[in-house]
Design an enzyme around this catalytic site. Structure first.
Site, PDB file in Angstrom:
ATOM      1  N   ALA A 381       0.844  -1.187   0.000  1.00  0.00           N
ATOM      2  CA  ALA A 381       0.000   0.000   0.000  1.00  0.00           C
ATOM      3  C   ALA A 381       0.885   1.246   0.000  1.00  0.00           C
ATOM      4  CB  ALA A 381      -0.910  -0.013   1.223  1.00  0.00           C
ATOM      5  N   ALA A 382       1.951   1.170   0.793  1.00  0.00           N
ATOM      6  CA  ALA A 382       2.864   2.303   0.869  1.00  0.00           C
ATOM      7  C   ALA A 382       4.157   1.875   1.539  1.00  0.00           C
ATOM      8  CB  ALA A 382       2.232   3.437   1.669  1.00  0.00           C
ATOM      9  N   MET A 383       5.169   2.699   1.408  1.00  0.00           N
ATOM     10  CA  MET A 383       6.463   2.426   2.045  1.00  0.00           C
ATOM     11  C   MET A 383       7.026   3.721   2.607  1.00  0.00           C
ATOM     12  SD  MET A 383       8.810   0.364   2.902  1.00  0.00           S
ATOM     13  CE  MET A 383      10.228   0.944   3.841  1.00  0.00           C
ATOM     14  N   GLU A 384       7.415   3.639   3.888  1.00  0.00           N
ATOM     15  CA  GLU A 384       7.740   4.837   4.660  1.00  0.00           C
ATOM     16  C   GLU A 384       9.162   5.344   4.510  1.00  0.00           C
ATOM     17  OE1 GLU A 384       7.211   1.769   5.912  1.00  0.00           O
ATOM     18  OE2 GLU A 384       8.650   1.304   7.492  1.00  0.00           O
ATOM     19  N   HIS A 417      -0.432   6.023   9.031  1.00  0.00           N
ATOM     20  CA  HIS A 417       0.509   4.918   9.292  1.00  0.00           C
ATOM     21  C   HIS A 417       1.928   5.283   8.832  1.00  0.00           C
ATOM     22  CE1 HIS A 417       1.377   0.413   9.317  1.00  0.00           C
ATOM     23  NE2 HIS A 417       2.375   0.858   8.562  1.00  0.00           N
ATOM     24  N   GLU A 418       2.032   5.735   7.592  1.00  0.00           N
ATOM     25  CA  GLU A 418       3.363   5.990   7.044  1.00  0.00           C
ATOM     26  C   GLU A 418       4.049   7.159   7.747  1.00  0.00           C
ATOM     27  OE1 GLU A 418       4.455   3.617   5.232  1.00  0.00           O
ATOM     28  OE2 GLU A 418       2.451   2.756   5.025  1.00  0.00           O
ATOM     29  N   HIS A 421       5.653   6.102  10.908  1.00  0.00           N
ATOM     30  CA  HIS A 421       6.926   5.401  10.686  1.00  0.00           C
ATOM     31  C   HIS A 421       8.120   6.349  10.629  1.00  0.00           C
ATOM     32  CE1 HIS A 421       5.967   1.240  10.252  1.00  0.00           C
ATOM     33  NE2 HIS A 421       5.241   1.354   9.161  1.00  0.00           N
ATOM     34  N   GLU A 440       5.776  -1.928  12.977  1.00  0.00           N
ATOM     35  CA  GLU A 440       4.478  -2.083  12.317  1.00  0.00           C
ATOM     36  C   GLU A 440       3.314  -2.057  13.314  1.00  0.00           C
ATOM     37  OE1 GLU A 440       4.241  -1.497   9.431  1.00  0.00           O
ATOM     38  OE2 GLU A 440       6.224  -1.923   8.614  1.00  0.00           O
TER      39      GLU A 440
HETATM   40 ZN   LIG Z   1       4.178  -0.025   8.118  1.00  0.00          ZN
END
Ligand SMILES: [Zn+2]
Length: 1004
Positions: A381-384, A417-418, A421, A440
């Protein structure tokens, strides 16, 4: 990292379901075969050592050289690393002469590259990385210069490299002199590259290793990869990185384990028609040279792990904003998306969130800028990535006119969420992947806390968290095939598996339990201390526990958090706590007996985990028809304990786990269940909304596992006509869909669906359908989310279980759309209407939806149109859809799995999907086997409905013939299907008996 989590309440031929099973980490059992191999290797290794020792000794004696016992030299340097497991104690020459003779000895004996982990003898301090990116042929070439600190004397520099064409490694001495290399070679088995020197590197000294390399810009979604989009009928390409967890090594030679934090200076050279981005701002950019090439040099990063390094080469445009602290936030996306304002919402909330986290953690955001990059294709979905977080377009771009509230909510939570992080992950990084939940779990927990900050009325942490996280993961973690949240992982191939729902959801649930035990102030104080102590570095779970314990001690509260939490993190599963009023004559009535035992979701023939025990923070309240006491906290450490609570008599009930802050189930004696049910029927508001949802979820699951009579949960939901809040309805509908999967092919199914419809009818008619068109009140930001969601839930239940009025309404909406070619269906219920329409109406409607699927460009709309196509009763159409999905490019690759799963959710498509899955397994496994999460989702999705002996045998046969490469998904599927079959054998009769003859009064 955000996993793809299809929105809760996805509709399937009316049957709303969630995708539950992500991949999980289970260390593969050591088979006999493996033991034998290991044994052989040991014998061989031992023989080799002896021979080597003899040769080396002879040669050394001949040369009259000194021996030095240095077998331990290549052992671990940094904390948390496993050391080289080469045979210790074997002789190695350490003289200035004779090295050429000795090296064969230590190379063969020590061989640190044979270990799956880096040896730790040298640590990187700084990387100077220069890349030239060729977008015309999708290749890149690079030079990296790594500043290395020697920790233990060694002649080996072992680092990671995968799929790289490495040229000319050149180590240099501290003064700059060139060091002679004995040999250098790749070791593909561990994705390593090895440089063997003539002379040892000396501890405490700093060396430099220069390496040149070439590689392809991958077509797969990992490492440095490419994707494309269409703008004004022209195909445009972009290239972006995804390094987590172990793919930085595919883009440059590096020490690719999280503990090896270093600083990075990156420069990117590319055609001037592209823009380039990285974690840091551009420090200096060159004007275009005569070939039209530019070079961007990015500022040096803070110390960080390799998997957070990121760059992108694209021709996106952006919009930007600034925080009061001077941080520049930009959202980069396709030029048309930016022009339409689709990124503005995410930009707006990101700005507010940076402020929120800075206040909450009391630690400033570390970098001068934060870019959010919306890409058409991404594996997660995404990467931080620090300062350059990458999102799938549909997780960050929002077209408010056509998006449903659940789409907006999901998008919001991915962003929350991201951004979390940037602290939990980027700034403080887990030492090793076994504790990935340390980042996480926190990011997932803060999705709810952060969203509450943005939209206080949504009440996410007190409400939605329960159904979407707690109830969800307790189903999964209650299987005997579950695993502890902290789980040893060594092999690179196992690392992807730690990103599962146990890490995310159980992690979040445990953190929430802990936050409630500690209280908000001390929890925040502990987190602040943890972040400050470990910033720009790594931390393990014990580091967190010690800071939280210190925070508790500072207020005189004597709790050892580590001791408590180890029970929850190192053991799999969770307990069911049974509270019963004291029956003994000796003690007064205000005493209760509390027992705990390991809970198994689908019951078991034999109890194999009887020794599991937890330190349970059990909150208890006592109530009667009009009042409820304040809660008291009881620590349950033993299997059975007696505790004193408030005054009780025959009409008072006990309620445990107040507001469901604890990660466990609560059971009661039958009399207490009856009192609680009576209370819900007469005046539900006395019990909190969280506990009403919790009672529903516990009752259904306890009955499913055989702890309670089947009638208890059915009796309990008899109060639902009185229920005005969304959450208990949501908990009930989730539990009912679980049952629906078990029952929808049984002869008496109507008894069940009629009972459900009876509970739903009055509230459904009262709430009605949304009257607004798209773009007005359908917008979650303007509407009361709780009301909208309740209305949606009731419509979904009514249409799924066959309410005629609901069906008529859905058909009318579709007919209106077809005849007017104007879609007046409120966005929030489009999925329900489309699916119901396709399932009830003729083939023309299917063709119409198929056409719309092709013509729409809104990503959220496309997804629900595709899912609606799976709702048809016509197996010919379903078959056509399955074949088109897999064999053409009409359906995006990442959506193919959803199509198969959704066909399986359709009772008419179930056999078809199950058969299709088995027939095409080789193709599917080849295509998705790498992405374990996808494969596991597929296996869970097509098998969870199987519940007959025949289907169980088919599954067993399938596992036998093909059970490789699927990790723990197949054993888990087997356990679930066995549980389904067992439920039919043991409980179905009682279940239908109750429905046939429910008690006349509530407890008749
Ligand atoms: Zn995450």
């Amino acid at each position: 990292m955000g996993l793809n989590d299809s929105s809760p309440g996805a509709m399937r031929n009316g049957r709303g379901l969630t995708d539950q099973w992500a991949e999980s980490v289970v260390v593969r059992p050591r088979t006999t075969e493996r033991h034998i191999t290991v044994h052989k290797r040991l014998v061989l290794g031992f023989a080799l050592s002896i021979i080597t020792l003899i040769i080396v000794t002879a040669v050394a004696v001949a040369l009259s050289l000194r021996f030095d016992d240095c077998g331990g030299r290549d052992r671990s340097g940094g904390r948390g690393e496993t050391g080289s497991r080469g045979s210790g104690g074997s002789g190695r020459l350490n003289g200035s002469r004779g090295e050429r003779t000795g090296e064969r000895g230590d190379e063969e004996v020590v061989q640190p590259w044979k270990n799956s982990r880096l040896p730790g003898s040298v640590r990187p301090r700084h990387y100077d990385l220069r890349l030239a990116v060729y977008m015309d042929n999708f290749t890149f070439s690079g030079e990296v210069s790594v500043e290395l600190e020697c920790v233990n004397a060694t002649r080996f520099i072992v680092l990671h490299a995968d799929r790289l064409e490495v040229r000319r490694p050149q180590p240099n001495r501290p003064g700059g002199g060139v060091m002679r290399i004995h040999r250098h070679f790749p070791y593909p088995a561990n994705q390593m590259y090895v440089v063997v020197l003539h002379r040892e590197l000396k501890p405490m000294r700093v060396y430099r290793l220069n390496v040149s390399f070439d590689a392809a810009i991958e077509d797969e979604l990992l490492g440095f990869f490419r994707s494309s989009y269409t703008l004004q009928r022209e195909r445009r390409y972009l290239a972006v990185t995804q390094f987590s967890p172990i793919h930085a090594r595919k883009a440059f030679p590096c020490f690719d384990e999280p503990i090896y934090k270093a600083t990075f200076s990156l420069s990117l050279r590319h055609d001037q028609q592209y823009t380039s981005l990285s974690n840091m701002p551009v420090e200096s950019g060159s004007p275009a040279d005569e070939d039209g090439w530019v070079t961007n040099r990015f500022a040096r990063t803070p110390r960080m792990s390799t998997y957070y390094l990121a760059w992108a080469v694209c021709n996106f445009t952006y919009r930007e904003t600034q925080t009061s602290g001077g941080v520049t936030i930009r959202l980069y996306a396709r030029p048309d998306a930016i022009a339409s304002g689709a990124g503005d919402y995410a930009l707006h909330i990101t700005k507010r969130l940076l402020g929120f986290y800075e206040d909450y953690f009391k630690v400033q955001y570390s970098l001068p800028k934060l870019d959010l990059l919306a890409v058409p294709k991404h594996p997660y979905a995404a990467m931080e990535n620090w300062g350059l977080s990458v999102f799938q377009e549909q997780k960050i771009l929002l077209d408010a006119e056509v998006s449903s509230s659940s789409y907006q909510m999901e998008l919001t939570m991915v962003v929350v969420h991201e951004i979390c992080h940037q602290w939990f992950g980027d700034l403080v990084t887990p030492v090793w992947w076994e504790d990935v939940w340390l980042k996480e779990g926190f990011a997932h927990f803060f999705e709810y806390v952060g969203t509450d900050f943005l939209f206080p009325k949504w009440n996410m942490e007190k409400q939605r968290f329960l159904t979407d996280v707690l109830h969800e993961v307790m189903l999964l973690d209650g299987l005997s095939s579950s695993h502890p949240i902290s789980q040893e992982v060594e092999q690179a191939t196992d690392i992807d598996r730690v990103f599962d729902w146990i890490a995310y959801k159980k992690g979040a649930a445990l953190i929430r339990m802990l936050a409630n035990v500690m209280g908000q102030t001390l929890f925040q104080k502990g987190l602040n201390d943890y972040l400050l102590s470990h910033m720009y570095s790594n931390a393990a779970r014990d580091d967190l526990w010690s800071k939280l314990t210190q925070a508790m001690h500072s207020e005189g509260r004597d709790i050892d958090i580590g001791e408590m939490m180890d029970r929850w993190t190192l053991q799999m599963g969770y307990p069911v706590v049974t509270i019963s009023k004291n029956q003994s004559e000796q003690l007064p009535t205000r005493y209760i007996t509390v027992t705990q035992e390991h809970f198994l979701t689908i019951g078991a023939e034999t109890r194999i985990f009887e020794n599991l025990q937890w330190q349970v923070p059990l909150t208890v309240a006592v109530g009667n028809a009009s009042t409820v006491s304040t809660e008291s906290l009881l620590w349950i450490n033993n299997r059975t304990e007696t505790h004193k609570v408030g005054q009780m008599d025959d009409s008072t009930w006990l309620l445990g786990n107040i507001n469901q802050t604890g990660y466990f189930r609560v059971n009661y004696d039958l009399q207490n269940w009856k009192l609680l049910i009576q209370q819900l029927h007469s005046n539900p508001q006395i019990i909190s909304v969280g506990n009403r949802a919790g009672l529903i979820d516990d009752a259904f699951n306890l009955a499913r596992a055989g702890y309670l009579p089947q009638g208890i949960p059915l009796q309990l939901i008899g109060y639902l006509p009185e229920e005005t809040s969304f959450l208990p309805w949501h908990a009930a509908s989730r539990a009912l869909y679980q049952l629906d999967k078990l029952l929808d092919r049984t002869d008496d199914y109507r008894l069940f669906s009629d009972y459900v419809l009876k509970q739903v009818a009055s509230r459904y008619h009262q709430m009605g359908w949304p009257t607004n068109g798209p773009g007005t009140d359908g917008n979650i930001l303007k509407a009361s989310y709780q009301t909208e969601e309740l209305q949606r839930e009731l419509i979904m239940l009514a249409c799924s279980f066959g309410n005629k009025q609901c069906h008529r309404q859905a058909v009318a909406y579709i007919s209106d759309w077809i005849s007017s070619n104007k879609n007046r269906i409120p966005p929030n219920i489009r999925d329900i209407v489309y699916c119901t329409g396709v399932s009830l109406m003729d083939e023309d409607v299917w063709e119409f939806i198929w056409m719309k699927f092709h013509s729409t460009s809104a990503v959220s709309e496309k997804k629900i149109l595709l899912e609606a196509l799976t709702c048809s009763d016509n197996t010919f159409l379903l078959n056509r859809l399955l074949n088109l999905s897999l064999s053409s490019d009409l359906v995006p690759e990442q959506d193919v799995i959803d199509v198969i799963i959704h066909v399986g959710r359709n009772p008419q498509g179930r056999n078809l999907a199950w058969k299709y899955f088995r027939d095409k397994w080789d193709i599917l496994n080849a295509r998705y086997g790498e992405a374990l999460f996808m494969n596991s989702k597929l296996i869970g999705g097509v098998t969870e409905f199987l519940n007959t002996e025949r289907e169980l045998n088919e599954l067993k046969e399938f596992i036998q013939s093909s059970g490789v490469g699927a990790g723990p998904a197949l054993p888990r599927a087997l356990e679930i299907v066995e549980g389904n079959v067992r439920w039919h054998r043991l409980h179905r009769r009682h279940f239908y008996q109750w429905l046939r003859k429910p008690p006349s009064s509530t407890f008749g």
